[in-house]
Design an enzyme around this catalytic site. Structure first.
Site, short mmCIF file in Angstrom:
data_model
loop_
_atom_site.label_atom_id
_atom_site.label_comp_id
_atom_site.label_asym_id
_atom_site.label_seq_id
_atom_site.Cartn_x
_atom_site.Cartn_y
_atom_site.Cartn_z
N GLY A 1 25.05 -3.99 -41.71
CA GLY A 1 24.99 -4.52 -40.36
C GLY A 1 24.65 -3.45 -39.35
CB CYS A 2 23.02 -3.65 -36.03
SG CYS A 2 23.89 -5.07 -35.33
CG PHE A 3 28.23 -3.00 -33.57
CD1 PHE A 3 28.22 -1.86 -32.78
CD2 PHE A 3 28.25 -4.23 -32.93
CE1 PHE A 3 28.24 -1.94 -31.39
CE2 PHE A 3 28.27 -4.32 -31.55
CZ PHE A 3 28.26 -3.18 -30.77
CB ALA A 4 28.32 -1.93 -40.35
CB ALA B 1 25.93 2.36 -34.83
#
Length: 324
Positions: free
Chosen positions: A134-137, A139
């Site tokens: 995932g994107c937040f994951a 980062a």
């Protein structure tokens, strides 16, 4: 040439994936599937690709491909693979969250490897199926992996802000311009869906630990990008920590540690993640920035494809940041 199929090509991640692959010297798109747009030209939906492709959306599948990208909504990838016969030789890269956690990483004869290259590069190179992070994951993990490897994590407090494209293309009350403009809002406080995969990766490096992650995500008034800040207790000096981070990412193709303050425009439209460390007393703050549609989604998916097919990791991903 790597022959590619795409399922769900009409959304933001699908559009970015198409843009990357039509400019990839080693890839050829065979079909782009979209039930709602079958028969329409790609440029009717993705108008930024005008003049770059004559491809049209289809509602059919073909086994004459080497890799299949799934750009479907969360929960839809597992359903698609259950209902459709995909030849065993075809590699699958799933951009949804269906197979990211170990307990849900298998379906029939397919077993999925978590596709964070900075953590699982060797496993990705030999994998048949990838669960794209995932994107937040992505980062947050990239900001914390070196600390996990050194066994320095305990309680983590993270905040992060994301652009409107992180919510997908479907309209909602919080994705309209009139709501987003000059506005900010916390959402899914302490319950975000990426928490499980983040902790799973950190404990992969820091074994037998009780890592606690508290995460407050924010909706921002911009279209793309993620900026995350994680605070942890740490007795090491800032100089020692910078060496730790730079050593960990010394062979990384896209993750870089900066001695200067980082900002979002450094990474928008690229597959890069930039990291900055700050320390006050015994508190360490790790800042990370990346493009949620590229390093947080489609760019990382192409990076994984490159690794799976023994290509240069940067193939098709030498992109310029949108600085101005």
């Amino acid at each position: 040439m790597i022959k590619v199929g795409i399922i769900g090509g009409a959304g933001y991640t699908g559009g970015e994936l198409i843009r990357l692959l039509i400019n990839h010297a080693e890839a050829e798109i065979v079909f782009i599937n979209s039930k709602s747009n079958a028969g329409n030209s790609i440029t009717k939906v993705h108008q930024d690709l005008m003049g770059e492709t004559d491809l049209k959306f289809s509602d059919s599948l073909s086994n004459g491909i080497d890799v299949l990208f799934l750009c479907l909504g969360h929960g839809e990838s597992r359903k698609f693979l259950s209902e459709n016969e995909i030849a065993d030789h075809i590699k699958v890269i799933d951009l949804a969250n269906d197979f990211r956690l170990a307990q849900s990483s298998k379906l029939k004869a397919r077993s999925f490897v978590y596709g964070l290259p900075e953590l699982n590069k060797e496993a990705i190179q030999s994998a048949q199926n990838i669960a794209n992070p995932g994107c937040f994951a992505t980062a947050i993990q990239l900001g914390l992996l070196p600390l996990a490897e050194a066994g320095l994590l305990d309680e983590i407090y993270t905040t992060g802000i994301t652009g409107s494209t992180g919510a997908g293309q479907s309209l909602s009350s919080t994705s309209h311009f009139s709501w987003r403009s000059n506005n900010i809002q916390a959402y899914k406080t302490l319950t975000h869906q990426h928490l499980g995969e983040i902790v799973q990766s950190l404990t992969q490096l820091q074994l037998n630990s009780n890592i606690e992650l508290s995460f407050v995500p924010w909706r921002g008034d911009f279209t793309r990008g993620i900026f995350a800040s994680s605070t942890v207790h740490c007795e090491s000096s800032l100089d020692e920590l910078k060496i730790l981070y730079k050593d960990y990412y010394s062979n990384s193709a896209f993750t870089f540690v900066s001695d200067d303050a980082i900002f979002l425009k450094q990474v928008v439209n690229t597959n890069k993640c930039v990291i900055q460390l700050e320390k006050v007393g015994n508190k360490l703050v790790v800042h990370t920035a990346l493009d949620n549609l590229l390093k947080g989604a489609s760019g990382q998916a192409v990076q994984n494809m490159n690794l799976m097919f023994d290509l240069d990791e940067k193939s098709g991903l030498k992109l310029k940041a949108t600085m101005f």
